[in-house]
Design an enzyme around this catalytic site. Structure first.
Site, PDB file in Angstrom:
ATOM      1  N   CYS A   1      56.868  27.774  35.734  1.00 37.54           N
ATOM      2  CA  CYS A   1      57.043  28.534  34.018  1.00 37.54           C
ATOM      3  C   CYS A   1      58.251  27.982  33.879  1.00 37.54           C
ATOM      4  O   CYS A   1      59.354  29.335  34.280  1.00 37.54           O
ATOM      5  CB  CYS A   1      56.692  29.592  33.415  1.00 37.54           C
ATOM      6  SG  CYS A   1      57.429  29.674  31.477  1.00 37.54           S
TER       7      CYS A   1
ATOM      8  N   ASP B   1      52.528  35.930  42.902  1.00 35.03           N
ATOM      9  CA  ASP B   1      54.161  35.171  42.841  1.00 35.03           C
ATOM     10  C   ASP B   1      55.207  35.348  43.667  1.00 35.03           C
ATOM     11  O   ASP B   1      54.825  35.675  44.496  1.00 35.03           O
ATOM     12  CB  ASP B   1      54.567  37.025  41.624  1.00 35.03           C
ATOM     13  CG  ASP B   1      55.592  37.416  41.090  1.00 35.03           C
ATOM     14  OD1 ASP B   1      56.536  35.962  40.429  1.00 35.03           O
ATOM     15  OD2 ASP B   1      57.008  38.114  41.927  1.00 35.03           O
TER      16      ASP B   1
ATOM     17  N   ASP C   1      59.250  35.478  43.848  1.00 41.79           N
ATOM     18  CA  ASP C   1      60.177  36.344  43.428  1.00 41.79           C
ATOM     19  C   ASP C   1      59.653  37.747  43.603  1.00 41.79           C
ATOM     20  O   ASP C   1      59.309  37.959  42.962  1.00 41.79           O
ATOM     21  CB  ASP C   1      61.281  36.304  42.939  1.00 41.79           C
ATOM     22  CG  ASP C   1      61.700  34.477  42.805  1.00 41.79           C
ATOM     23  OD1 ASP C   1      61.649  34.202  43.841  1.00 41.79           O
ATOM     24  OD2 ASP C   1      61.930  34.086  41.739  1.00 41.79           O
TER      25      ASP C   1
ATOM     26  N   SER D   1      63.032  31.628  34.847  1.00 42.97           N
ATOM     27  CA  SER D   1      63.588  31.271  33.762  1.00 42.97           C
ATOM     28  C   SER D   1      64.937  31.158  33.927  1.00 42.97           C
ATOM     29  O   SER D   1      65.558  31.040  33.211  1.00 42.97           O
ATOM     30  CB  SER D   1      63.446  33.283  32.506  1.00 42.97           C
ATOM     31  OG  SER D   1      64.275  33.751  33.488  1.00 42.97           O
TER      32      SER D   1
END
Length: 187
Positions: free
Chosen positions: A88, A7, A9, A52
């Site tokens: 994403c 991952d 962040d 996002s």
């Protein structure tokens, strides 16, 4: 080939919400030694990140190229290379209509890991997903990886379930790398 899926962040870099400014991206403490240890064990390094901020209109998708370049540069300075960068841009509650939907790539779905595995010939059962929230763990488990939760305070929901139980838990990335190295020795 086996991989470490990271991952971004809060796991690989300091957590600055909705940051797409390359100058503000910094590796977490101990990332260089941790990733050199894993690379020395023949793991390839991949970033899989929910972004996002794109769906919410905080920045455009064109910001991801410079972010990937910055990560590659930071890892190069640590004598490492990034084998893939996946993100994403979607969020079902986004404000940018092109990205405002549920998808198969947003963690906890395993889409980014499955895509990377397909494109790079990765053995998912020999690989690990490392993240700082249980969505990362679930994505890794659903993809068939072993999983490691970095318990650094970023997980706030703690909704547990069979797919949300990590293989291991560590306080930071360096400790995570040590656990993965020991896990291989225990086999």
């Amino acid at each position: 080939m086996k991989a470490i899926f990271l991952d971004q962040d809060g796991t690989l870099v300091d957590d600055i919400p909705f940051n797409a400014e390359p100058r503000r991206i910094r590796l977490v403490s101990g990332a260089g030694p941790a990733l050199r240890l894993l690379a020395g064990l023949d793991y390839r390094l991949f970033v899989v990140s929910n972004q996002s901020g794109i769906a919410h209109g905080c920045f455009g998708e064109d910001a991801m190229g410079p972010v990937a370049d910055r990560l590659s540069d930071l890892l190069f300075r640590e004598q490492l290379s990034l084998d893939g960068f996946y993100y994403c841009p979607h969020h079902p509650l986004g404000t940018v209509s092109d990205y405002a939907f549920a998808c198969a790539c947003r963690k906890p779905s395993p889409g980014m890991l499955l895509r990377a595995a397909h494109e790079h010939g990765i053995d998912l059962r020999a690989s690990w997903m490392i993240g700082d929230i249980l969505h990362d763990v679930e994505a890794g488990n659903r993809a068939g990886c072993r999983t490691l939760l970095i318990d650094n305070g970023n997980e706030t929901e703690w909704r547990l379930g069979p797919r949300r139980l990590p293989t291991r838990i560590a306080p930071d990335l360096y400790s995570a790398a040590m656990l993965i190295a020991r896990h291989g020795e225990d086999r």
